[in-house]
Design a protein around this motif. Structure first.
Motif, mmCIF file in Angstrom:
data_model
loop_
_atom_site.group_PDB
_atom_site.id
_atom_site.type_symbol
_atom_site.label_atom_id
_atom_site.label_comp_id
_atom_site.label_asym_id
_atom_site.label_seq_id
_atom_site.Cartn_x
_atom_site.Cartn_y
_atom_site.Cartn_z
ATOM 1 N N UNK A 205 49.911 105.952 35.125
ATOM 2 C CA UNK A 205 50.505 105.548 33.849
ATOM 3 C C UNK A 205 51.744 104.678 34.073
ATOM 4 N N UNK A 206 52.481 104.949 35.137
ATOM 5 C CA UNK A 206 53.670 104.155 35.445
ATOM 6 C C UNK A 206 53.297 102.786 36.016
ATOM 7 N N UNK A 207 52.050 102.675 36.470
ATOM 8 C CA UNK A 207 51.523 101.411 36.991
ATOM 9 C C UNK A 207 52.361 100.886 38.156
ATOM 10 N N UNK A 208 52.689 101.786 39.066
ATOM 11 C CA UNK A 208 53.553 101.426 40.193
ATOM 12 C C UNK A 208 52.834 100.576 41.236
ATOM 13 N N UNK A 209 51.655 101.025 41.645
ATOM 14 C CA UNK A 209 50.965 100.373 42.760
ATOM 15 C C UNK A 209 49.786 99.526 42.304
ATOM 16 N N UNK A 210 49.253 99.835 41.147
ATOM 17 C CA UNK A 210 48.077 99.135 40.641
ATOM 18 C C UNK A 210 48.001 99.309 39.127
ATOM 19 N N UNK A 211 47.414 98.318 38.463
ATOM 20 C CA UNK A 211 47.208 98.390 37.007
ATOM 21 C C UNK A 211 45.735 98.552 36.669
ATOM 22 N N UNK A 212 44.983 99.159 37.577
ATOM 23 C CA UNK A 212 43.536 99.275 37.378
ATOM 24 C C UNK A 212 43.174 100.016 36.096
ATOM 25 N N UNK A 213 43.919 101.052 35.734
ATOM 26 C CA UNK A 213 43.593 101.805 34.525
ATOM 27 C C UNK A 213 43.692 100.911 33.289
ATOM 28 N N UNK A 214 44.732 100.123 33.210
ATOM 29 C CA UNK A 214 44.926 99.254 32.048
ATOM 30 C C UNK A 214 43.915 98.112 32.053
ATOM 31 N N UNK A 215 43.551 97.641 33.232
ATOM 32 C CA UNK A 215 42.502 96.620 33.334
ATOM 33 C C UNK A 215 41.146 97.204 32.961
ATOM 34 N N UNK A 216 40.893 98.441 33.361
ATOM 35 C CA UNK A 216 39.642 99.097 32.993
ATOM 36 C C UNK A 216 39.539 99.304 31.494
ATOM 37 N N UNK A 217 40.640 99.726 30.871
ATOM 38 C CA UNK A 217 40.657 99.889 29.408
ATOM 39 C C UNK A 217 40.406 98.557 28.722
ATOM 40 N N UNK A 218 41.021 97.485 29.253
ATOM 41 C CA UNK A 218 40.801 96.159 28.666
ATOM 42 C C UNK A 218 39.332 95.769 28.720
ATOM 43 N N UNK A 219 38.737 95.930 29.900
ATOM 44 C CA UNK A 219 37.373 95.447 30.112
ATOM 45 C C UNK A 219 36.313 96.316 29.438
#
Length: 383
Positions: A314-328
């Protein structure tokens, strides 16, 4: 039979009914497939704690309104909280949800979950930790988080790690959909009852004046049936699953599966390999690490470690994969996420280690789970 509805409004996301000594909790967001909102997990936690102290409440029944028990946690709302507010707002959702999972896993009274429909993600967390998990021919189960840049959480590192062989790794890494018969075979379900008999089961449970799990089990058994696995069931492939998914790393698992294709390509192999290739490489490595280490951990340890991981996400420290996955997957729906890191070999073990450390933020603290009488209980109950 004494029946009392405590809440019966379409605006209420959780409905509660009192039937003598039984309490029925109904997840009531049918249009959203009963995706668990922050309001819902907060209310569920409150209800479980209240009913545990209520001597008149001896048995809890959980079900969903409509065609789903629960299709998961409301991850789109969590993503909005983390991006439009502060990441700790999203972490708070998971804190309450994981606390609910822990209370369910250590609950002193029987919980009967009626899984007559879709059960995914957070919905699994709200049911798999209970003593009785009743499935039907309508049940569809999955932990699809790796395709979303997340990981199988809600205590999945505990209940998946305790499945036969390496079936848990297979289920968690690939997000495969399982039927009610599959769940019964692998132990995620305790009983199979045909959907048309679920109302009869509810009636029988409503008049049961008991908290004795053996008595509750006997009631469910009267309406239970043996259900054969379909020829296409992945559980028939447990030998090859054990052979491939027992490998030390995700890369080795992929290689083992691809080696099997040299003996002849079949649909199961193709779908399994494709599922892994589409998933977030980081999510796959986090999932494998948590399940492997979860085998030797208690439910509170598993949830605490999962909370560290999800907080870093959630803090998106090392990767933003979760937010990219939600987008896609959820927002733009182009189903073409651009993962970063983009390949398995770019995800180091040190990176995975970082997700298991405490979050360096003054607003954050570890998940605090108070000791409970049944704290050593297994979420995969054996009678």
């Amino acid at each position: 039979m004494a029946t009392k509805k405590w809440m019966d409004s379409e605006n209420e996301q959780v409905l509660v009914e009192q039937h003598n000594c039984a309490r029925t909790i109904v997840l009531n967001r049918p249009r959203q497939l009963n995706a668990l909102s922050f309001k819902m997990v907060s209310r569920l936690l409150q209800l479980f704690l209240e009913f545990e102290e209520d001597s008149k409440a001896k048995l809890l029944i959980m079900k969903g309104k409509g065609r789903a028990f629960s299709a998961g946690g409301d991850v789109s709302a969590a993503a909005h909280l983390a991006t439009e507010g502060h990441w700790s707002f999203a972490a708070k959702f998971f804190q309450v949800e994981y606390t609910l999972n822990y209370v369910m896993a250590t609950y002193s009274k029987p919980q009967v979950s009626l899984l007559d429909g879709i059960v995914m993600g957070g919905g699994a967390g709200a049911s798999m930790h209970g003593r009785f998990r009743v499935v039907t021919e309508n049940t569809v189960f999955a932990m699809p988080e790796t395709a979303l840049g997340l990981f199988p959480d809600v205590g999945a590192s505990h209940f998946l790690s305790r499945l036969p062989g390496f079936f848990g790794e297979y289920v968690g890494l690939t997000g495969v959909r399982l039927s009610g018969a599959d769940l019964l075979a692998c132990g995620l379900a305790t009983h199979f009852v045909p959907s048309m008999k679920i109302p009869l089961l509810e009636e029988a449970l409503h008049v049961a004046d008991t908290s004795d799990p053996l008595v509750v089990n006997a009631i469910i058994l009267k309406l239970s049936e043996r259900i054969p696995l379909k020829d296409s069931s992945p559980y028939h492939r447990l030998d090859i699953i054990n052979k491939c998914f027992s490998k030390r790393s995700v890369e080795e698992i992929m290689s083992a599966l691809e080696e099997e294709t040299l003996k002849g390509v079949n649909e199961w192999l193709s779908v399994t390999i494709e599922s892994l290739k589409k998933a977030s490489p980081l999510s796959l490595k986090l999932c494998l690490r948590l399940i492997r280490e979860g085998r030797l951990q208690s439910i509170d340890q598993c949830l605490s470690r999962e909370y560290r991981v999800v907080s870093h996400i959630m803090k998106s420290e090392h990767s933003s994969d979760f937010f990219e996955g939600c987008r896609a997957i959820l927002f733009d729906k182009d189903r073409n996420p651009k993962w970063n890191p983009s390949k398995l070999e770019l995800v180091s073990e040190e990176m995975v280690d970082d997700y298991l450390t405490k979050v360096n933020d003054e607003e954050w603290k570890d998940l605090e789970l108070l000791p409970r009488p049944r704290a050593t209980a297994s979420s995969i109950s054996k009678l």
